[in-house]
Design a protein around this motif. Structure first.
Motif, PDB file in Angstrom:
ATOM      1  N   MET A  27     -77.121  16.469 -59.257  1.00 28.34           N
ATOM      2  CA  MET A  27     -77.395  15.580 -60.256  1.00 28.34           C
ATOM      3  C   MET A  27     -77.863  14.177 -59.513  1.00 28.34           C
ATOM      4  SD  MET A  27     -74.318  15.609 -63.098  1.00 28.34           S
ATOM      5  CE  MET A  27     -74.289  16.852 -64.264  1.00 28.34           C
ATOM      6  N   HIS A  33     -84.485  12.470 -60.352  1.00 23.68           N
ATOM      7  CA  HIS A  33     -85.441  13.378 -61.222  1.00 23.68           C
ATOM      8  C   HIS A  33     -86.548  13.451 -61.410  1.00 23.68           C
ATOM      9  CE1 HIS A  33     -84.450   9.875 -63.936  1.00 23.68           C
ATOM     10  NE2 HIS A  33     -85.601  10.393 -64.684  1.00 23.68           N
ATOM     11  N   ARG A  34     -87.177  11.843 -60.954  1.00 23.79           N
ATOM     12  CA  ARG A  34     -88.529  11.669 -61.025  1.00 23.79           C
ATOM     13  C   ARG A  34     -89.345  12.321 -59.860  1.00 23.79           C
ATOM     14  NH1 ARG A  34     -86.592   5.680 -61.917  1.00 23.79           N
ATOM     15  NH2 ARG A  34     -85.307   6.490 -60.447  1.00 23.79           N
ATOM     16  N   GLU A  67     -73.853  21.876 -58.480  1.00 23.94           N
ATOM     17  CA  GLU A  67     -74.791  21.474 -59.722  1.00 23.94           C
ATOM     18  C   GLU A  67     -74.401  20.045 -60.080  1.00 23.94           C
ATOM     19  OE1 GLU A  67     -75.144  25.340 -62.600  1.00 23.94           O
ATOM     20  OE2 GLU A  67     -73.458  24.018 -62.759  1.00 23.94           O
ATOM     21  N   VAL A  68     -73.105  19.505 -59.765  1.00 27.06           N
ATOM     22  CA  VAL A  68     -72.852  18.116 -59.967  1.00 27.06           C
ATOM     23  C   VAL A  68     -73.452  17.423 -58.638  1.00 27.06           C
ATOM     24  CG1 VAL A  68     -70.920  16.147 -59.647  1.00 27.06           C
ATOM     25  CG2 VAL A  68     -70.719  18.435 -61.077  1.00 27.06           C
ATOM     26  N   TYR A 124     -84.803  18.703 -68.840  1.00 30.57           N
ATOM     27  CA  TYR A 124     -83.529  19.481 -68.514  1.00 30.57           C
ATOM     28  C   TYR A 124     -82.372  18.644 -67.547  1.00 30.57           C
ATOM     29  CZ  TYR A 124     -80.687  23.392 -67.000  1.00 30.57           C
ATOM     30  OH  TYR A 124     -79.723  24.209 -66.843  1.00 30.57           O
ATOM     31  N   LYS A 125     -83.234  18.182 -66.528  1.00 24.08           N
ATOM     32  CA  LYS A 125     -81.955  17.374 -65.607  1.00 24.08           C
ATOM     33  C   LYS A 125     -81.385  15.922 -66.141  1.00 24.08           C
ATOM     34  CE  LYS A 125     -84.791  18.026 -62.114  1.00 24.08           C
ATOM     35  NZ  LYS A 125     -85.308  17.824 -60.801  1.00 24.08           N
ATOM     36  N   ASN A 168     -88.909  15.424 -59.026  1.00 25.00           N
ATOM     37  CA  ASN A 168     -89.179  16.680 -59.281  1.00 25.00           C
ATOM     38  C   ASN A 168     -88.957  17.082 -60.669  1.00 25.00           C
ATOM     39  OD1 ASN A 168     -89.057  19.885 -59.655  1.00 25.00           O
ATOM     40  ND2 ASN A 168     -86.916  19.960 -58.421  1.00 25.00           N
ATOM     41  N   MET A 169     -90.026  17.324 -61.286  1.00 27.03           N
ATOM     42  CA  MET A 169     -89.996  17.440 -62.996  1.00 27.03           C
ATOM     43  C   MET A 169     -89.516  18.879 -63.359  1.00 27.03           C
ATOM     44  SD  MET A 169     -94.072  17.731 -63.599  1.00 27.03           S
ATOM     45  CE  MET A 169     -94.085  17.991 -65.166  1.00 27.03           C
ATOM     46  N   TRP A 170     -89.291  19.785 -62.461  1.00 24.98           N
ATOM     47  CA  TRP A 170     -89.062  21.057 -63.089  1.00 24.98           C
ATOM     48  C   TRP A 170     -87.382  21.039 -63.073  1.00 24.98           C
ATOM     49  CZ3 TRP A 170     -92.985  23.379 -64.513  1.00 24.98           C
ATOM     50  CH2 TRP A 170     -94.146  23.223 -63.725  1.00 24.98           C
ATOM     51  N   PRO A 171     -87.110  22.123 -64.119  1.00 27.37           N
ATOM     52  CA  PRO A 171     -85.543  22.030 -64.195  1.00 27.37           C
ATOM     53  C   PRO A 171     -84.896  22.458 -63.212  1.00 27.37           C
ATOM     54  CG  PRO A 171     -86.478  23.183 -65.877  1.00 27.37           C
ATOM     55  CD  PRO A 171     -87.876  22.909 -65.018  1.00 27.37           C
ATOM     56  N   TRP A 172     -85.228  23.229 -62.194  1.00 28.13           N
ATOM     57  CA  TRP A 172     -84.569  24.020 -61.078  1.00 28.13           C
ATOM     58  C   TRP A 172     -84.789  22.952 -59.813  1.00 28.13           C
ATOM     59  CZ3 TRP A 172     -87.758  26.688 -64.090  1.00 28.13           C
ATOM     60  CH2 TRP A 172     -89.249  26.870 -63.729  1.00 28.13           C
ATOM     61  N   PHE A 178     -77.393  15.514 -67.195  1.00 28.15           N
ATOM     62  CA  PHE A 178     -76.705  14.374 -66.738  1.00 28.15           C
ATOM     63  C   PHE A 178     -76.247  13.567 -67.863  1.00 28.15           C
ATOM     64  CE2 PHE A 178     -76.944  11.477 -62.622  1.00 28.15           C
ATOM     65  CZ  PHE A 178     -75.533  11.384 -62.796  1.00 28.15           C
ATOM     66  N   GLU A 194     -84.062  20.617 -51.790  1.00 27.88           N
ATOM     67  CA  GLU A 194     -82.805  19.800 -52.378  1.00 27.88           C
ATOM     68  C   GLU A 194     -81.647  20.513 -52.156  1.00 27.88           C
ATOM     69  OE1 GLU A 194     -85.870  17.492 -55.628  1.00 27.88           O
ATOM     70  OE2 GLU A 194     -84.865  19.576 -56.183  1.00 27.88           O
ATOM     71  N   PHE A 245     -86.970  21.725 -71.563  1.00 25.60           N
ATOM     72  CA  PHE A 245     -87.695  22.004 -70.191  1.00 25.60           C
ATOM     73  C   PHE A 245     -87.699  21.086 -69.358  1.00 25.60           C
ATOM     74  CE2 PHE A 245     -90.481  23.686 -67.060  1.00 25.60           C
ATOM     75  CZ  PHE A 245     -90.051  24.806 -66.608  1.00 25.60           C
TER      76      PHE A 245
END
Lengths: 276, 277
Positions: free
Chosen positions: B94, B98-99, B90-91, A153-154, B101-105, A158, B110, A150
């Motif tokens: 990427m 990522h730092r 989705e690409v 995930y990102k 926003n820690m949530w997967p979505w 990647f 964004e 979870f």
């Protein structure tokens, strides 16, 4: 309704069903990353490697989960590092590391024959012997692995898509791969008692490739694969109870049947699209 | 002004074989540079050294650390796994750090930013398509969108126009020129010398070592390009444009086909057609 509830009167079934659902979901979740990395064989190999670790833990009278877990984690890291740092492909690295590790277990068993029978369960699974402690361990591993995926995930997405480019965008790919190796090793250890060394690979790969046939979205693939793994775990337990066949084999055969159904569905859809 | 990246006497080899020798290259903020050279010249290797994906065998690579250079990379399309289940949006997403926003979505902001960049690159309506279902030019723009969403100071592109039709290639170079005018530093590799001559203000001719570097008007000469490509390159200058072309070798098609005759090309029934037994 009675037929659905009857098996739950038995403690072994209750424990087994909970374990099968958790293990099925966990393998389905982790399997997505394994399949997309083109490392489908790693489940098969790593479970054999962990078997070697389990034997070593037994011989040294060490805790099974800790001993086999450490062994599996090191084996997964060795495979990752061999692939990253040498021109050797994933399948060859898996072949070398895991069979050597399995051979350690076989060698020790042939030396200390007294515990041969104990490892039949590890090879083929023994869901009837799942205790509440086992269920607690499996639940703990499942929750930790799910949390790991979870929050990574990102980064995992990647890294799985293109590890080299991910590095440029600030993803600490080496750490991501290390954490994933840890989660994979833990998932396999948690699954050994339910599915056995010989069937874990199928539980890791089949839900993910079945769902891959049905969706082109990564997000959907992750959710559906975990769901399919859990559902086939539960249905497989029921079937195994009523037809009196090994539960691990029943779960895997059910997953294989669902895969064949999905394949037929997609082939039919593609054929009708081409005719238009 | 301090360079973003500086390579001094850099040498790199895979095993005993040297891919690059004695490379001196400075990239200053706001620069737009292209690496040109034949296949196997070490262009991609040099990009990977700039990106710190590889370390030099010898020499020194300096990259500004305070503040750290924000990098984005658009790899060659042929390295992409087209069977991977992922959509254009989705690409693009990427590329977001990522730092933050820690949530997967992704957050709503964004997602809106990704949509805006895809719109800007004229592929907004393809956001939900699988990347395999796009044309070469559209695919290239998806990976450019991923790079732009990262808001890089230095954008590195490996052959951004390979496998792309002429109009799309022209558009890509126009976008890159606009980005450079907004202050983005750009380094790319290309096999399209004419496009580089038309759009890129600084070119580096590379064949394991740097043969020449400078503005295309000075560097794109028959002598320097022939030395770079180890072939016979013809350079034509017309209306402030530069065209470079490899001279067809002795067995080019013009030497093999019969010469056109008045009234059109000969057909297979005519006595001039070559018939093999």
């Amino acid at each position: 309704m009675d037929a659905l509830l009857t098996p739950f009167q038995f403690e072994f079934f209750r424990n087994g069903a909970i374990a099968a659902v958790l293990v099925g979901g966990l393998c389905g979740l982790i399997g997505v990353y394994i399949v997309l990395r083109g490392m489908s064989y790693i489940g098969h190999g790593l479970s054999h490697a962990i078997f070697g670790g389990a034997v070593v833990a037994f011989v040294l009278q060490f805790n099974f989960y800790v001993g086999a877990g450490l062994w599996g984690f090191v084996a997964a890291l060795l495979i990752n590092q061999t692939v990253r740092r040498t021109p050797i492909n994933a399948d060859a690295a898996i072949g070398v590391v895991t069979t050597a590790s399995f051979a350690v277990g076989v060698a020790l068993i042939s030396r200390y024959r007294r515990f041969t029978q104990s490892f039949d369960a590890a090879l083929f699974g023994n869901i009837l012997g799942v205790t509440l402690t086992d269920v607690a361990v499996i639940a703990g591993v499942t929750v930790l692995a799910a949390l790991l995926i979870f929050f990574l995930y990102k980064q995992l997405l990647f890294t799985t898509f293109d590890a080299e480019v991910a590095q440029v965008y600030g993803v600490a790919t080496a750490w991501v791969e290390t954490w994933f190796a840890l989660a994979l090793a833990a998932a396999i250890i948690a699954s050994i008692q339910i599915l056995g060394v010989t069937l874990i690979a199928a539980a890791l790969v089949i839900p993910a490739i079945t769902v891959r046939l049905l969706t082109d979205s990564f997000h959907r693939m992750v959710v559906l694969s975990a769901g399919l793994g859990a559902l086939s775990g539960l249905l497989g337990m029921y079937l195994s109870f009523y037809i009196d066949v090994s539960s691990g084999a029943t779960i895997v055969l059910l997953q294989a049947l669902i895969f064949c159904f999905a394949l037929a569905l997609v082939s039919r859809r593609d054929a009708s699209t081409m005719q238009r | 002004m301090d360079p973003l990246i500086e390579l001094s006497a850099v040498t790199f080899g895979y095993g005993a074989a040297m891919s690059l020798e004695d490379i001196d290259l400075h990239l200053h903020p706001g620069q737009f540079a292209a690496l040109v050279g034949p296949s196997g010249a070490g262009k991609t290797t040099l990009l990977k050294l700039v990106l710190r994906l590889l370390g030099p065998t010898d020499g020194r690579i300096y990259q500004r650390t305070r503040p750290r250079v924000r990098l984005a990379y658009v790899p060659q399309l042929e390295t992409v796994d087209w069977s991977f289940p992922i959509t254009a949006e989705e690409v693009a997403l990427m590329g977001i750090d990522h730092r933050l926003n820690m949530w997967p979505w992704p957050r709503g902001s964004e997602r809106r930013r990704a949509r805006a960049i895809l719109e800007q690159l004229e592929i907004g309506d393809l956001a939900q398509r699988h990347i395999r279902d796009l044309s070469g030019g559209q695919q290239q723009r998806v990976f450019l969108a991923r790079a732009l969403i990262a808001e890089p100071e230095l954008l590195v592109l490996d052959e951004p126009t390979t496998g792309v039709d002429m109009r799309s290639a022209e558009n890509i170079f126009h976008w890159l020129t606009d980005l450079n005018r907004q202050g983005m530093t750009i380094l790319l590799t290309t096999h399209d010398l004419n496009m580089a001559a038309a759009h890129v203000p600084w070119v580096v001719c590379l064949n394991r070592r740097i043969v020449a570097q400078g503005p295309p008007e000075q560097v794109f000469t028959e002598a320097l390009l022939s030395e770079t490509y180890r072939g016979d390159i013809v350079v034509i200058r017309q209306d402030n444009m530069i065209f470079a072309q490899q001279r067809p070798h002795a067995h080019g098609y013009r030497d093999v086909l019969p010469q056109p005759v008045a009234g059109g090309l000969p057909d297979h029934d005519s006595p001039t057609a070559v018939v093999s037994s």
